[in-house]
Design a protein around this motif. Structure first.
Motif, PDB file in Angstrom:
ATOM      1  N   HIS A  94      -1.127  -3.807   9.613  1.00 13.14           N
ATOM      2  CA  HIS A  94      -0.170  -3.391   8.591  1.00 13.14           C
ATOM      3  C   HIS A  94       0.949  -2.568   9.240  1.00 13.14           C
ATOM      4  O   HIS A  94       0.781  -2.044  10.341  1.00 13.14           O
ATOM      5  CB  HIS A  94      -0.868  -2.542   7.527  1.00 13.14           C
ATOM      6  CG  HIS A  94      -2.023  -3.238   6.886  1.00 13.14           C
ATOM      7  ND1 HIS A  94      -1.870  -4.102   5.824  1.00 13.14           N
ATOM      8  CD2 HIS A  94      -3.347  -3.220   7.175  1.00 13.14           C
ATOM      9  CE1 HIS A  94      -3.064  -4.589   5.487  1.00 13.14           C
ATOM     10  NE2 HIS A  94      -3.977  -4.064   6.283  1.00 13.14           N
ATOM     11  N   PHE A 153      -2.567   0.769  10.611  1.00 14.81           N
ATOM     12  CA  PHE A 153      -1.239   0.846   9.982  1.00 14.81           C
ATOM     13  C   PHE A 153      -0.254   1.411  11.008  1.00 14.81           C
ATOM     14  O   PHE A 153      -0.354   2.578  11.389  1.00 14.81           O
ATOM     15  CB  PHE A 153      -1.291   1.751   8.749  1.00 14.81           C
ATOM     16  CG  PHE A 153      -1.995   1.128   7.576  1.00 14.81           C
ATOM     17  CD1 PHE A 153      -3.368   0.889   7.600  1.00 14.81           C
ATOM     18  CD2 PHE A 153      -1.275   0.760   6.438  1.00 14.81           C
ATOM     19  CE1 PHE A 153      -4.020   0.299   6.520  1.00 14.81           C
ATOM     20  CE2 PHE A 153      -1.913   0.162   5.363  1.00 14.81           C
ATOM     21  CZ  PHE A 153      -3.287  -0.068   5.396  1.00 14.81           C
ATOM     22  N   THR A 161       0.832  -1.205   0.000  1.00 20.76           N
ATOM     23  CA  THR A 161       0.000   0.000   0.000  1.00 20.76           C
ATOM     24  C   THR A 161       0.866   1.253   0.000  1.00 20.76           C
ATOM     25  O   THR A 161       1.519   1.564   0.997  1.00 20.76           O
ATOM     26  CB  THR A 161      -0.912   0.012   1.251  1.00 20.76           C
ATOM     27  OG1 THR A 161      -1.712  -1.176   1.243  1.00 20.76           O
ATOM     28  CG2 THR A 161      -1.792   1.242   1.269  1.00 20.76           C
ATOM     29  N   THR A 187       3.688   0.658   8.217  1.00 18.40           N
ATOM     30  CA  THR A 187       3.920   1.696   7.222  1.00 18.40           C
ATOM     31  C   THR A 187       4.872   2.741   7.786  1.00 18.40           C
ATOM     32  O   THR A 187       5.375   2.597   8.908  1.00 18.40           O
ATOM     33  CB  THR A 187       2.589   2.347   6.791  1.00 18.40           C
ATOM     34  OG1 THR A 187       2.798   3.108   5.591  1.00 18.40           O
ATOM     35  CG2 THR A 187       2.027   3.266   7.884  1.00 18.40           C
ATOM     36  N   ASP A 216       4.497  -3.651   4.713  1.00 20.10           N
ATOM     37  CA  ASP A 216       3.563  -3.788   3.591  1.00 20.10           C
ATOM     38  C   ASP A 216       2.896  -2.484   3.166  1.00 20.10           C
ATOM     39  O   ASP A 216       1.884  -2.513   2.466  1.00 20.10           O
ATOM     40  CB  ASP A 216       2.524  -4.886   3.888  1.00 20.10           C
ATOM     41  CG  ASP A 216       1.561  -4.508   5.017  1.00 20.10           C
ATOM     42  OD1 ASP A 216       1.845  -3.539   5.746  1.00 20.10           O
ATOM     43  OD2 ASP A 216       0.540  -5.201   5.154  1.00 20.10           O
ATOM     44  N   SER A 217       3.483  -1.378   3.557  1.00 20.63           N
ATOM     45  CA  SER A 217       2.968  -0.068   3.137  1.00 20.63           C
ATOM     46  C   SER A 217       4.060   0.958   3.388  1.00 20.63           C
ATOM     47  O   SER A 217       4.925   0.753   4.246  1.00 20.63           O
ATOM     48  CB  SER A 217       1.716   0.289   3.949  1.00 20.63           C
ATOM     49  OG  SER A 217       1.340   1.639   3.735  1.00 20.63           O
TER      50      SER A 217
END
Lengths: 266, 266
Positions: free
Chosen positions: B192, B159, B3, B194, B224-225
Motif C-alpha cells: 500500500h 504501507f 484506508t 500512504t 490507496d491510503s
C-alpha cells in the motif's frame, strides 16, 4: 499548458440557438469575450441545430465570433462542405471537430483534410461503436494518428478524444479512460488528448463534484486539453490547480495569479 | 477500498495536549467517536509531545481511545520501548508508525518488529535525507519491503509513505510523488501507499484547493491510503469520489450513499 476548448457557442444550446435565429451578434460577442477572458485557447463554433440553415448560420457566427476574439476557432460540424466554407472564413489556423474511424465520417473527412493547415480533433470511435477497453481506445488512436500522419499532419496538431463513458454504467469506465490517456500520451508521443468529461457523472448525483474530481484525475494521467465551459469557475480552478501539480506551471505563477484574483472552488 | 488513518489524536495538537494533560477522557473519546463515524480505518495515537511523559500519556490515551472505538490503532512513536508497551495494550492488530531507512530509526525498529503481528508504516527516508527523485523513493521502498519481508511481513501489511514535498519549492515535486506511487504499486505488487499530503501546498495560497486536487491526482496513480483528518468533509468527499472513479466502489454505492447523506465539497 492545458488547452481549453470553449464549448459555449453551440446552437444545440437554447439561448445560442435563439441568438443565432435572431441574428443577435451582441449576445454571441459578449459570450465569446467572456470565454476569451476566462482562459479559453479555442472557441468551438457549432451551427448544426437549425436543420437546413447550417451554412448561413455558421457564416454569420464566424463573423460575430471573430469580431469578439483573436483566439483560433474550433470548427464543429460533421459536414465537410460546411467545414470547407468555414475554413475559408477564419483568420487563424483552426481546429477541425471532428474525424473518427466510422466509415461514413472518416472517408469524407480524410479527403477534406488533405492539404489543410489546421489542427484536428479525432474521436476514438469506429463502426463497432463506443470503445470497450483501453486497448480499443489506444488502438483506434494509433490508426487515426497513422492516417493523419500519412496526409501530412504533425502529432502536435492531433487531439485525440478517448470518449468518456458513464461511471454509473460500468465501474471501470473511469480507469479505462485514464489508462487510455496515459498510454496514448506515452505510446504516441507528441499528440494531445482532449474531450468532454461530463459523461463520466451521467446518472449519478453530485455531478459537479464528480466532474471536477475526474478532471484532475485525467490530468494526473497526462490529459492536456478539454472541451469545457471556460466560464465554469470551479472547473477552470481545477484545471489551473491540477496543471500546476502536474508540473506545467513554472514557479506556480499561473496558480498564484489566479489565487490572487480569487479562484473559485466551491 | 481506501484506508483513512485518522490523524487527530496527536499531542502536538494544542487541544489534544491539553486534554491529555488534564486527563480529559471525554474530549478524547468524543473525537475518536467522530473519526470512527466519519469513516476512519485506523486511529493514529501519538503521545510524544510532553517530554518525559510519553509512556504514561500513551498508556492513558490507549485506554480512552479503545473505550470509544473498535477500530484498530496506528501506534505513532519513534521509541521502540513505547511501542512495545503500547503493543501489549491494544486489542486489535495495530499499525506501527513508523520505520525508515535512517540508521538510527531502522536498526532499533527492525529489531522491535521481529515477530510482531502488526501492519507497518514505512517512510521512504534514509540518512541522505528527503528523496530527490521518483527513483530515490522507489528504490528506498524496495529496500524497506525486502527488509520487512525478510522478517516475515506480508506486503499487504506494508504501507509506504513517499514523503510529499512542497510544489512551491520545485515544480516536479507533485509528479515525483505521483510517479513514485504508480511505480511502487506496480513494481512492488501488493503493498500500500500512504502519507500526509498537505505538504504539497506549503507556502502557497488556497491550500485546501491544492490539497483536495492533489489527493485525487494521487488516487488516480494508485495511492490507496492517507494520513488525514477524517472530520475534514471536503477531503473525505474527495476520497470517496476519487476512489469511486478509480473503480473501487461497486455500483458507486458508497458514493451514492454519501451523496444522499449530503457530501460536502465546498
Amino acid at each position: 499548458m492545458f488547452t481549453v476548448i470553449g464549448e459555449r457557442i453551440n446552437t444545440t444550446l437554447k439561448k445560442v440557438k435563439a441568438a443565432v435565429t435572431a441574428r443577435d451578434a451582441e449576445y454571441i460577442k459578449y459570450d465569446v469575450r467572456k470565454q476569451t477572458e476566462a482562459g479559453a485557447a479555442y472557441i468551438d463554433v457549432n451551427a448544426g441545430a437549425r436543420i437546413g440553415h447550417e451554412v448561413e448560420d455558421m457564416t454569420w457566427l464566424l463573423e460575430a465570433v471573430q469580431q469578439a476574439t483573436n483566439l483560433p476557432l474550433c470548427l464543429d460540424s460533421p459536414d465537410p462542405g460546411v467545414l470547407e466554407m468555414a475554413y475559408g472564413l477564419v483568420s487563424k489556423k483552426p481546429m477541425i471537430n471532428s474525424i473518427s474511424l466510422e466509415k461514413d465520417r472518416f472517408d469524407p473527412m480524410i479527403k477534406y483534410l488533405q492539404g489543410k493547415d489546421c489542427r484536428i480533433l479525432a474521436l476514438c470511435m469506429d463502426d463497432s461503436g463506443m470503445p470497450k477497453s483501453a486497448n480499443d481506445i489506444v488502438s483506434r488512436a494509433k490508426v487515426l494518428v497513422a492516417e493523419l500522419e500519412k496526409i501530412g499532419f504533425a502529432r502536435d496538431d492531433i487531439f485525440l478524444d478517448p470518449l468518456v463513458q458513464p461511471q454509473g454504467v460500468d465501474k471501470s469506465n473511469g480507469t479505462m479512460a485514464m489508462s487510455a490517456v496515459r498510454r496514448i500520451m506515452t505510446e504516441i508521443e507528441g499528440v494531445h488528448t482532449t474531450g468532454g468529461l461530463s459523461n463520466i457523472s451521467f446518472g449519478l448525483p453530485q455531478r459537479r463534484t464528480i466532474n471536477r474530481c475526474f478532471l484532475s484525475m485525467m490530468i494526473a494521467n497526462g490529459f492536456d486539453s478539454a472541451i469545457m465551459d471556460p466560464l465554469d469557475e470551479v472547473a477552470m480552478t481545477q484545471v489551473i490547480t491540477a496543471d500546476m501539480l502536474a508540473g506545467n506551471d513554472d514557479f506556480c505563477m499561473r496558480f498564484i495569479k489566479a489565487a490572487r484574483a480569487g479562484v473559485r472552488d466551491d
